[in-house]
Every structure is written in C-alpha cells, then in structure tokens.
Design an enzyme around this catalytic site. Structure first.
Site, PDB file in Angstrom:
ATOM      1  N   CYS A   1      60.993  75.703  32.126  1.00 47.11           N
ATOM      2  CA  CYS A   1      61.057  77.263  32.598  1.00 47.11           C
ATOM      3  C   CYS A   1      59.738  77.953  32.547  1.00 47.11           C
ATOM      4  O   CYS A   1      59.180  78.707  33.349  1.00 47.11           O
ATOM      5  CB  CYS A   1      61.976  77.724  31.439  1.00 47.11           C
TER       6      CYS A   1
ATOM      7  N   GLY B   1      63.266  50.918  15.363  1.00 43.14           N
ATOM      8  CA  GLY B   1      63.186  52.261  15.730  1.00 43.14           C
ATOM      9  C   GLY B   1      64.425  52.610  16.971  1.00 43.14           C
ATOM     10  O   GLY B   1      64.530  53.643  17.323  1.00 43.14           O
ATOM     11  N   ASN B   2      64.917  51.546  17.313  1.00 41.23           N
ATOM     12  CA  ASN B   2      66.004  51.490  18.403  1.00 41.23           C
ATOM     13  C   ASN B   2      65.295  52.009  19.773  1.00 41.23           C
ATOM     14  O   ASN B   2      66.228  52.529  20.435  1.00 41.23           O
ATOM     15  CB  ASN B   2      67.168  52.472  17.769  1.00 41.23           C
TER      16      ASN B   2
ATOM     17  N   ALA C   1      68.442  76.609  35.072  1.00 46.17           N
ATOM     18  CA  ALA C   1      69.463  76.472  36.635  1.00 46.17           C
ATOM     19  C   ALA C   1      68.760  76.252  37.577  1.00 46.17           C
ATOM     20  O   ALA C   1      68.924  75.470  38.364  1.00 46.17           O
ATOM     21  CB  ALA C   1      70.304  77.949  36.401  1.00 46.17           C
TER      22      ALA C   1
ATOM     23  N   PHE D   1      64.632  78.738  47.487  1.00 41.85           N
ATOM     24  CA  PHE D   1      65.820  78.705  48.614  1.00 41.85           C
ATOM     25  C   PHE D   1      64.778  78.376  49.749  1.00 41.85           C
ATOM     26  O   PHE D   1      64.976  79.078  50.983  1.00 41.85           O
ATOM     27  CB  PHE D   1      66.243  80.033  48.749  1.00 41.85           C
TER      28      PHE D   1
ATOM     29  N   LEU E   1      60.020  88.229  40.955  1.00 41.86           N
ATOM     30  CA  LEU E   1      58.870  87.184  40.984  1.00 41.86           C
ATOM     31  C   LEU E   1      59.308  85.785  40.872  1.00 41.86           C
ATOM     32  O   LEU E   1      58.584  84.932  41.143  1.00 41.86           O
ATOM     33  CB  LEU E   1      58.075  87.823  39.964  1.00 41.86           C
TER      34      LEU E   1
ATOM     35  N   GLU F   1      61.438  83.670  41.797  1.00 41.41           N
ATOM     36  CA  GLU F   1      61.572  83.015  43.138  1.00 41.41           C
ATOM     37  C   GLU F   1      60.212  82.650  43.887  1.00 41.41           C
ATOM     38  O   GLU F   1      59.866  81.509  44.278  1.00 41.41           O
ATOM     39  CB  GLU F   1      62.622  83.339  44.207  1.00 41.41           C
TER      40      GLU F   1
END
Length: 1323
Positions: free
Chosen positions: A144, A258-259, A783, A900, A1217, A1219
């Site tokens: 983000c 530590g797996n 998203a 888009f 802004l 997009e």
C-alpha cells in the site's frame, strides 16, 4: 494458556490468535495471518529468551505462522497487544507509525510495529540503516504505502538528524527563496507531521522479562518434555545424551529448531512425521566457543573483528550473504546446522562453506566423526551422507590464508529476501607469491536439483596462470560440465547458463583485484572501467521530500480541509485493534470452508467422489453445483463448476467442517475424474490462432491513417508484451456468511470494493430478493481492484454453503488459493505501426491491443474500453486508430486492478515514442515534447480537454528534477564504466477519471445529527486504506463542528449537500444564539421539531460513449502528472538499482496531502514492481507456479528509490490519484531501457530493441548482449538444444529480438578472452 498483566504471552498459539486456531480463549487478534509461510512479516511477534549462562535476555522477531507452540516452552512471546493499546496506552512506535502516515489498509502494520519495537528493545537509539534493515531485511511486506513513511517513522527514533539540511544551515534545501520556480501565491509545505506531538521513548518503561521464566531457565533439574497430539508426538530432550538416545530410537524423526524448512514442507507439501525432536535449548548445539550463545551473524562479526583480514575471507563471504538469506525473522529461528544438512539447491551458504573447506562435526551414540562439506556431500552422494541416527554438533570453518581467496556470488529477482536465480561459492589458492593455481573450487546453486560442483573444470585448471586465457577455458569447460536441460524446473535456462559464466568472470576480476592489492608491481590491476563490476548495489536508507500546497492562512483554524490529517483508523491499525474479517469472534456452530479446485485447464468432469472426504472427522458436508438453489451461472460467472472445468483453480466444490484444518484435509480427499477437452488455450497468441474472444472489438479513430502512412519519412512496426500482475493484498479474500433463521435472510461480512455486486450475486445464487441479503464492509486489508468482482463469486460460493448447512460459514482463502483462484491484472499484447517524420513528429499511428481475459467475462470488457480510450496518453497524433479485444483463454479470469488497463496499454505508447526517438537519433524526452498536446484540443474520441496542467507538470518535473544536468552526469558515468550503466527517463501522464457510463458515477449519503451533537454519516463508499472515511470527516467538519463529533458508518459519498441542507435548517437557531455551543443548537432544533437528518445525492457525471461512432464525452475530467526516474543497471548480472525518482502530480487542492501523497507513493512503488520484478509464472498446461511470496516478488524497502521526491501541483481539476500514480512507475522501466541502450551502443548493437514488461533481471541481462551471452548461445547450439524455454509463458520476453540478433550479428570466436580488457563490439 498463560497471560501476564502486560499481555506478554508465555505460551501462545502462534497463528495470530485467530478463531481458526481455537485461540478465542485469549482473543489476541492483532497478529495477522497472511501468507502462512514466513514470507510477508504480517505475523511478526517478538520472542524473548533468557540465557542462564550469560544471564542475558535476547529479543528477536519471529514469524508466528512458522513457530511451533511446543518450541516456545520457556520463552516469552510479545504480540502487538503487549506493546500498547488504545484502551490503555499506545507505545511510541505505534504512535509514530500512525502519525507519520505509515499505514493505509493497516493489515501489515502490527508486523511493522513488532519489527521496529524489537529493534528498539535491543538498540534504543538505532542508526538509520538499522531501521532499513529491520523492515527490509526482516521481510516485512507492504503493498500500500510504498514504505517511505514507514521508514520515516522508524527514523524518528534515530539520534542522527534525518532532516535534509543545506550546508549545515539547518534550512531545508527545498525552502523557497525569491525567484523560486514556485509561484508566490502557491506557498508550498513539506511537513506532513509534527514531531513535537510524539511521546518520548523510555526504555525503562518496557515490560520486564517474566521472573518465572528466569527461574525455569536456571533450574538445574531439567527434564525431557513430551507433547502428545492426535497424530504426532513432540519431544524436547533435556541433555545431549538424551537427544542422542532419542535419535537412536527414532532415526527418521526430524530435528526441529526453527521449523523454517520443515514447517512449509508440512503445510504446502503434505509431509507427515509421527515424531518430532526439538533440541532447541541444548547449549552444546549453540555457538559457545567464541561468543557465548550468539547467533551466527554475531559470531561471524566477532571473528572478523578479532582476526586478521587474510584469515577471515570465508567468514566475510558468509556475512555478506547472510543479509540476503531470507528475512531476519526466519534467520532468527533457523540454524546453520539445519540449513547445511537440509542442502537446499538454492542455498547461498553451502557453496561458500564448501569453497572455504568447511567440515561438519557429527555425533551419535556410537561416537563422533567429521565429514567434509564438499561436492559429494552437497550432491547427496550416499557415501558422503549422514547416518540416520547422527546429528550435527557443529560446523567447522577453517581460517583462510594469505594466498587463498574465497568469495560468494549470487543473483536474485529482488535484492533482498529472494531465492537466488544462480548463486556460487568459489575459492582459489595460489602457490605462494605467484598467480599459479594450486587449488580451485567452484560450487553453484540453483542450477540443478542439488548444489553442483564444477570439479572437472577445476582439476583441468590446476597449475594454470590466473589470466584471460585461463578464464576463456574455464568458461567453456564449466558450461560443458554444468548442463541445464531446456525443460529444467525454474526455466530461465539461457539466463542461468549465462549467469554461470558471468559470476565466474566476476570472481576472476575480484581475485585479480586482490592479487594486485597484495603486489601491485607483480600483478596488474583490472581496467578502471571494470571496477564497477566488482561490487553489488549498496542498500541505502531512503530519503526525500514531499511537497504540497499550504493551507490558506485565512482558513479558520478548526477547518481541517487541506491539512495532513492522520488516517482515521491509523492508531487502531498500529495497535492491532482494527477488526478485519478473520478477527471477528467465533460464532456458535460456525463452520470453516475449504475450496476444491480444478487441476485441469479445460476438461469434462466425469465424476466427483466425496465419500472419503465425508468420512473424515469434523466434516459436515461437501457442497457442489447440485446444491445451488438459484443461478449457478450468473452473467457469465460460474460459482461451482458443473459438467466441465474451464481453468486450473476453478472452484468445483467446497468442504464445510468444524475446523479449517479438517476442511482443508477433507478437500484433498475429494477425487475428481476428468477427460481433457481441446483446444486448451493459455496464451494470447493461442487465442488469436483459435479466434477465441470474449467480446467484440472496441475501436476509436481520427483522421485518415492509411493515407497518412503514404506521406511520412519513416514507418516502424513492433510488438510490446506486458505481463500480468498479482494484487497481493495483505488480507486474502475473506467472508463470514451468517444465515438467519427466518425469511431466507443472510448477512455477509466481507472485504469488498463493490458490496452491491456481492448482494446481487448472492441473491441470484440463493434465488431470493436482494433485500434479503445484507453485506457489511467496514475495512479490508488491501484490494487494488482485486476485490471488485471476485468477492461476489466467492460470496455466492460461501452463501450456498451456509444455505445448505444452515450454519455460519467462515471462508478465508489461503494465500496460494487466493492467488490461484482470483487471478489479477490482464496480460497484454500491443502491436503498433507508426509513421513519422525525421524530425520526430508522428503523423500516423495504428495500434492494436489484445488482453488475456481468462475464462469468464469479469471486468475484461471495461478494461479493454479503458485501454482504448486512454491509448493516446499525452500525445496528439492527427491520424490515429486504436483497436482492442479481450481474448478468452483457459485461465482464471483476470479482473480489475489499480489503473484499470492504463498501466499496460500506455507502456505500448511510451515504447513506440521511444522507438521513434531512436530511429530519429533524438532523445526520447524531445520526441515526447514534440508530440505532446499543446493547446485545448479534442481527443481521438472527440472529447475536448485543456492540457495546460499536463504541460505544467511536465515542465516542473524536467526543471526541478535537474533532468538535463543529471542526464549529462549519467552519460559521463557510462563512459567510465563498462559493466554498469545509468539511465534516466521521464514520462508524462494524462489519466482519465471516472466511467463512460453515467449511472455508474452516482452516489448518495445519509447524515444524522444526534441530540448530544454527534454526527453519524452513512454512505456507500468502501475503506480500502485510501483514507476515504478520513476525508469524509474532514469535509463534514468544514460544515459542522470539529472532527471529534463525527463518526462514519460502514453501512450502505457525497456529504457536502446533505451537510449544507442541515446547516440551512440550523441557521435560524444559530443566528439567534451565535455564541452558543454546537450541542445547544442541536437541542434547540430538536425542541422546535427540526429534522436533524438529511440525504445527499449526486446524480453523477453525465458521461457517455458511443462505440458505434467511436466518440463521446467519456470522462468527466483528467488527472495529469509526470515522473522522472534514474536507475543503475548491472549489465553482468541484470540487477538494477533505483537511485532517484521525482513525481509531480496534478492534485487540484488536496483535501488531505498526507493521504494523497501516500496514494501517489504507494501506487508508484506498486507500478515499479509491476514493470520490473513482479512476474507470474505458469506452466504450458495453465498451472500457476508463483503462488507465494517465495515465488512472487513484490518490492521491499530496499527496492524503493534512494531519493524520493513527490510534489502535489495545484490546479482547478477534481482529484483522483490512487489509480493514476500506478503508471508513473513505468519511468523506471524506461530508465532501465535507457541504461540498456547505453550498454548496447557501447557494444555496437542495434539501437532499436524490444524491452517488454516486466524488465526482470533475466530480460536486462540477456538484452545487454556481450561475449558471455554469445558464448552461452554458441554452446547451446553446439549441444543441439534451445537456449531458452520460457517458464513464465506470459510475455516474460518475446525473444523475437534474440532471433533478430542471429541475422544482424556475427558470432565472435570465443576461444580466448585475450581482449577482455578492451572488449570488441559485436559487428
């Protein structure tokens, strides 16, 4: 369970405290579950242990998703809740991350807090580079913010000043003086937060380590611990002898420290072990000889600091590579012994250890022995392996000598936290005082199923001089010895074989340089132009300035509009108290859903056998298409596959069970019989061959294109491939479906960008009216378009399950399933034919776009419309035609994604502009300016617009970025460096906002004023991290009282007219009592029966587009911008480093500059990743291979620009802004193009070439053609095998350029490298 008063957990479920893991007992949901494999950092916690020998407490970050609960006996685990809370007191780390605007969606924020917090517990006054390391190297991912504000929040704890000062004056270099380019009426600000508001960090106030754990650690009477589960047993031995006894009794039982190796294998590869042995606390298995239980990194640093440099060459090589080995959370849990014996083929350490003549000390009940860590061991020869009852007690690393050189080399997709594409450990020992080879060792990783030793090549070179002829022979012989077959796993065969000899050449240069430093008279130095090939790119702490228009000084102080206000939920993000879907408490009788997905791309379903799944414990039901009461195929979207499957990853069914583990296990037991159907269409090229499309063609045209082509000086034609992109939101698709007991009602809690569509699809699937379906969406953890359409399908899937079982359904997709099922950005093929004059003026353009839409419509039609309508970008071409189509293929349907379609389509525009510039021998920026819109004009679809803001952004970007000065400096750098080149590029942007269909633009809001004066705003907007709620509160506060009175409801945007309506009603009361309080006015209004509720409605921008005529008023307005980026490219490996980026964005008047700058920066970094390192990898059968952060690389802190400058330019436009900024990341792509072009010019290669997107290291390296790429191709031809089999079948590289080279280039005879010092250009 045991919880202290400070919320420090002594025993905790390490899955983030989620309902799926039965941790509702403690309800600590702050730790987030995202990838499940330790690759993203969202689940970072702090583990603290007491060392009874040193009496010291060690704090380290760990990834909760990999830490076995049993391994935490005696440890204290601090989650984000234990750091601070809004209910008690927030910690300075949480406060500063929030106030520095370091959160957007907030899902990664608890992990960021824990990484910084752990650093401060160990280093209360860190250096800036430690902050970068804590976030970048520790594998904390964020998709983000772009990371800059996160790093900045951490830097506020540093002692050193992090403020840019001009010549020590204390003034910022961006402060405006008279004569500044900024107009006087536009006073600019650079301060996004006030440091004076920060509470100080007081280390003495941190929670103490629990005394009971100290007593436990110092208890001399330790005993074996045994944990018995349903299927497995965990045993922790008390002593070394106890361990040896256990290993003898359970020789096949894995040792778990530590797996980090075993955990992912169990989870993702279905490994099963009935017994685990964990010798975690045994002091004999730690570093005790030198540093008293230090970690490997500390031990190596200690030895390097104490010993002469000539003795520690192996140690230094290991230290260098430790930083790139996974993240700090993984390294803190992993062990050297475990890493060595697991022998992963991609290991960075094992080749170095082998080259440094390390040995492994083993112990068992039978005694001790030592085996060499050499080629046979790494290649898993049975005679060189461990016995089943043996364990590693230590790794012996001998000191190097004066005439012994040891180096580690690697190349990866990303600079940090990425498996190597090829790595190597090499060493050479000379006869004393000479350059005669006495011993040579070369070990390569990631070139086969095991680490590979070039032993035969090394033997042949014993006794040779370290010179160019030796290098020539070594390259030829090692290529012959290490063969990577064309269909090798991982692909990139030609690139990997080129890297084998490129890294060998780098080793050769390093050794020659070392010999020269030992005796300059005897051993000549390497050429000055080759020096830059020696070192990898350094990791610098990013810095920069963010500029925005200051608020009018006459604006009332209580009016928050225009101020950089903190995100409304930021504090809740950083404390972990922001609630996401999987944080919601368990509901009575709740079931968990696991998907059953198709393994075939196109096949008939013969049968589905669910009997074995239903027989498993906890399984309630298996849901298939037969259980859908309504439409199973709604508007072309299929909820459950029926009769046939049309892509790998299509949902065929789901399993509902009492736990997620039971549901997932049962899903694996469902047996589906298939019969393949032809054709199976995967790529765009295959779709074109079979004429397979989703929709009719979209087209716009102006002028007479065919006629214009007859009157131009030159015509060029070309293709550009743009690969797809994964959304990689941190919170995977999550749904909680709650069926009601009456009227067939259902409530869905989910993260979505389009609740209305979810409601529509669920109602269709259940065959009920929409008013029976309620969708609740408060926030989602990222998203980027991926939660527009897909949640509707997934919501229908979960609703059908809830309907059939009559019980609540929790449907949380695992990261791998999310990536497989939901797909991402549309891959694109662009074809162009451009006619232009010799002065760079473009007269005609004919452009065709094809996108890979996948198997169902989804948003593909609108994506193609957007691509076509935005296909001019910033350029006026009088004769212009653009056509676009969406191809139907057997892949999961690609969907909406930030921008888009614009980020893909406009790359084609910038590519042909750059190609025209190359043909005209003009700089690209000059050709761009020549063809840019200059006055009020009409677009190709006949819409009028004013390009003045566009040209202003372009001009300011050129001037304030010092573009021309820096370009001259880059050219000077390129003259002095052969293997590294710098490039600059500047791109303009004209981005259309809105949708060409008017009714999509409408919006509404409902405002209530309560009797205590508080205000509730209900609206249909979705908070995704962009700060929508925050801006709405700011706007309402302008009309009403201060922000504290306003609350935003997430039930089902335009507050201004509603607020104005209410204020008009209140005006008579306020006029009578102007000095009254807000609460008094509201009470009086109620007494007078004045309505305190109002709606606001916006009809929407009246947009339209007539596709029959190819014209319309398609968009209400435009956003303009420009970005300039400078990169440095390593031509020998294909790596690149982003040095600086300047962004100028037309932001109108920003409601909240902090949020807007955050959106621009985040979009830019996401775009940069799209254009450079993010690469989706599919098989020819349509199987997605890149399904985790291990395989799919998004940018980390270390990828962002070293210098990052963002300026919001004021105009009269509206704003949007988030997009638009995505495309500006292409400035990095074209800067790489510029650097590669410089390398090709120096090598005498064709000036015009194809550089598609993403510009991965593979593409960069193979486009920088040189003697090594030519040698690899020559050897591949001699062996009769193709040099490359594209693993990433979607447009990884078209490689048509490579075929072109065969006709334009003559192979040089590479029997020797006698001219390496002065390489000859390819004819």
């Amino acid at each position: 369970w045991y919880k202290t008063q400070e919320n420090m957990l002594l025993v905790i479920s390490m899955q983030g405290g989620k309902c799926r893991n039965q941790s509702s007992l403690v309800r600590l949901t702050g730790t987030k579950y995202s990838c499940g494999g330790g690759g993203c950092g969202a689940c970072t916690v702090m583990v603290s242990r007491y060392n009874s020998t040193t009496k010291a407490i060690h704090h380290y970050p760990a990834t909760a998703c990999l830490v076995p609960i049993c391994s935490l006996y005696g440890a204290a685990v601090t989650t984000v809740e234990g750091v601070g809370s809004i209910k008690t007191r927030i910690h300075p780390v949480q406060e500063r991350l929030a106030k520095c605007h370091g959160t957007q969606c907030g899902f990664c924020s608890p992990g960021m807090v824990m990484s910084i917090y752990t650093l401060l517990r160990n280093h209360p006054e860190p250096a800036p580079e430690q902050i970068t390391k804590a976030l970048g190297v520790e594998r904390n991912l964020c998709h983000c913010t772009g990371y800059r504000p996160i790093v900045e929040s951490g830097k506020t704890f540093c002692v050193e000043s992090t403020v840019c000062e001009l010549k020590g004056s204390g003034k910022c270099c961006m402060d405006q003086e008279d004569g500044s380019l900024v107009n006087r009426w536009e006073k600019m600000c650079t301060k996004l937060y006030d440091e004076d508001e920060f509470q100080p960090l007081d280390p003495s106030q941190e929670p103490i380590f629990p005394p009971e754990l100290i007593r436990m650690a110092e208890d001399p009477n330790k005993r074996r611990l045994t944990f018995q589960g349903e299927r497995t047993t965990w045993i922790t031995p008390a002593t070394l002898n106890d361990l040896l006894e256990l290993k003898a009794n359970f020789p096949k039982a894995p040792l778990v420290m530590g797996n980090t190796e075993l955990g992912p294998s169990i989870k993702f590869k279905n490994e099963f072990h009935p017994v685990f042995i964990s010798p975690l606390g045994l002091p004999e298995l730690h570093f005790v000889n030198t540093t008293d239980d230090a970690q490997l990194n500390d031990a190596l640093h200690f030895i390097v600091s104490e010993q002469p440099k000539e003795k520690t060459k192996t140690y230094r090589a290991l230290l260098k590579h430790l930083r790139t080995l996974a993240g700090a959370q993984i390294r803190n849990m992993a062990t050297l012994g475990g890493h060595v014996v697991s022998r992963p083929n991609f290991s960075d350490l094992n080749p170095i250890l082998a080259a440094g003549n390390a040995a492994i000390n083993l112990i068992s009940k039978e005694g001790q022995r030592q085996i060499p860590l050499n080629g046979p061991f790494l290649e898993r020869s049975p005679e060189a392996d461990l016995k089943s009852e043996e364990i590693v007690s230590s790794v012996y690393i001998p000191y190097s000598t004066q005439w012994h050189f040891v180096f580690g080399l690697r190349m990866a997709q990303r600079q940090e936290n990425a498996f190597a594409i090829v790595n190597a450990g090499m060493s050479v020992k000379f006869e004393d005082g000479t350059n005669t080879i006495k011993k040579l060792q070369m070990f390569y990783g990631s070139v086969g199923p095991t680490t590979v030793s070039a032993s035969q090549t090394c033997k042949q070179l014993i006794g040779r001089q370290w010179d160019d002829q030796m290098l020539s022979d070594a390259c030829r012989w090692v290529l012959d010895e290490i063969y990577i077959p064309p269909a090798a796993e991982g692909g990139m065969v030609e690139y990997r074989r080129t890297l084998i000899i490129s890294l060998l050449f780098k080793f050769y240069l390093k050794v020659r340089r070392g010999l020269n430093q030992m005796d300059p008279q005897k051993f000549p130095d390497i050429p000055e132009k080759f020096m830059s090939a020696l070192e990898d790119f350094p990791i610098e702490t990013p810095q920069g300035i963010q500029m925005f228009q200051c608020v009018d000084p006459h604006q009332p102080p209580q009016d928050p509009v225009g101020h950089p206000v903190m995100h409304q939920s930021a504090i809740k993000h950083t404390t972990g108290e922001a609630v996401y879907i999987d944080d919601m408490p368990c509901i009575d009788q709740e079931l968990f859903l696991a998907p059953i997905t198709s393994t075939r791309a196109h096949a008939k379903i013969i049968s589905i056998d669910i009997s074995e799944a239903l027989a498993l414990p906890g399984v309630v039901d298996v849901i298939t298409a037969e259980d859908v009461p309504g439409d199973n195929n709604y508007q072309g979207e299929i909820f459950y596959a029926q009769n046939e499957v049309i892509c790998v990853g299509q949902i065929v069914g789901t399993v509902a069970a009492d736990t997620y583990a039971h549901a997932r296990e049962a899903a694996k037991k469902v047996k589906i019989a298939y019969e393949d159907i032809e054709p199976r269409i995967i790529t765009i090229e295959q779709a074109l061959k079979h004429n397979s499309f989703l929709f009719d063609e979209k087209k716009i045209e102006q002028g007479n294109v065919e006629q214009a082509f007859k009157y131009v000086d030159q015509i060029i034609e070309g293709e550009v491939h743009v690969e797809g992109q994964e959304h990689f939101y941190m919170e995977t698709s999550s749904i909680l479906a709650l069926p009601k007991e009456e009227d067939k009602e259902m409530v869905l809690h989910l993260g979505t960008q389009y609740p209305t569509r979810v409601q529509e699809y669920v109602a269709a699937a259940l065959n009920v009216p929409r008013n029976r379906i309620a969708c609740r969406m408060k926030r989602t953890g990222g998203a980027f378009g991926g939660k527009v359409a897909k949640p509707a399908v997934l919501g229908a899937v979960s609703a059908v399950a809830a309907n059939k079982t009559g019980r609540p359904i929790r449907f949380i997709l695992e990261r791998g399933d999310d990536m497989l099922i939901t797909a991402g950005r549309h891959p694109l093929l662009g074809k162009y034919k451009i006619g232009f004059m010799n002065n760079g003026v473009i007269k005609a353009a004919d452009v065709e776009y094809y996108v890979n839409g996948g198997c169902t419509p989804d948003e593909s039609e609108m994506v193609v419309e957007f691509i076509v309508l935005k296909s001019e970008n910033a350029y006026y071409i009088p004769n212009f035609r653009c056509r676009g189509r969406a191809c139907k293929t057997n892949l999961p349907s690609n969907t909406a994604f930030r921008g888009f379609g614009f980020p893909q389509g406009t790359v084609v525009v910038e590519a042909y502009i750059t190609a025209v510039a190359s043909q005209c021998n003009l700089p690209p920026e000059e050709v761009k300016e020549i063809n840019m819109y200059k006055r009020i004009s009409k677009t190709a679809f006949k819409q009028t617009f004013n390009p003045e803001p566009l040209r202003r952004c372009w001009k300011e970007c050129l001037e304030k970025s010092s573009f021309y000065t820096r370009k001259l400096a880059a050219e000077e750098f390129n003259k002095k460096n052969y293997w590294k080149k710098r490039g600059l590029a500047i791109v303009p942007m004209k981005f259309c906002i809105g949708i060409p269909t008017a009714y999509y633009n409408q919006a509404a809001t409902l405002v209530h004023i309560y009797l205590d004066g508080s205000v509730l705003v209900t609206h249909g907007g979705c908070e995704l991290g962009q700060g929508l709620y925050t801006k709405m509160i700011q706007v309402r506060s302008r009309s009403f009282e201060p922000m504290k009175y306003i609350h935003i409801s997430y039930e089902p945007w335009l507050p201004k007219n509603a607020c104005q309506t209410l204020m008009a009603r209140l005006h008579p009361i306020i006029r009578k009592n102007p000095k009254g309080k807000w609460e008094d006015w509201i009470a009086k209004a109620f007494e007078k029966s004045i309505s305190l509720s109002a709606t606001g409605y916006f009809k929407g921008y009246q947009t339209n587009m007539d596709w029959e005529k190819g014209e319309g008023n398609a968009y209400p307005y435009y956003v303009y911008g420009a970005a300039c980026s400078e990169v440095e490219v390593n031509c020998l490996t294909g790596a690149h480093k982003l040095l600086r980026t300047d962004i100028f964005m037309d932001a109108a008047f920003s409601i909240n500059p902090a949020l807007d700058i955050g959106q621009v920066e985040g979009a830019f970094i996401q775009g940069m990743g799209f254009y450079t390192i993010e690469e989706l990898k599919y098989s020819p059968e349509g199987v997605l291979y890149s399904r985790s952060p291990d395989d799919y690389k998004i940018p980390t802190v270390t990828e962002i620009p070293e210098e990052f400058y963002v300026t919001l330019v004021r105009s009269q436009n509206p704003i949007g802004l988030g997009e638009a900024g995505m495309f500006l990341g292409s400035s990095v792509l074209f800067a790489i193009y510029d650097a590669v072009a410089a390398a090709r010019r120096e090598r005498g290669l064709a000036k015009t070439f194809v550089l598609s997107s993403p510009a991965t290291p593979e593409m960069i390296r193979m486009t920088c053609v040189d003697q090594f790429t030519d040698m690899e191709r020559l050897f591949s031809k001699e062996k009769g095998s193709p040099g490359h089999v594209s693993y990433s079948i979607f447009f990884c590289v078209s490689y048509s350029e490579r075929r072109q080279r065969e006709t334009e280039s003559v192979f040089k005879c590479l029997d020797s490298f006698n001219n390496l010092d002065c390489p000859e250009p390819n004819p």
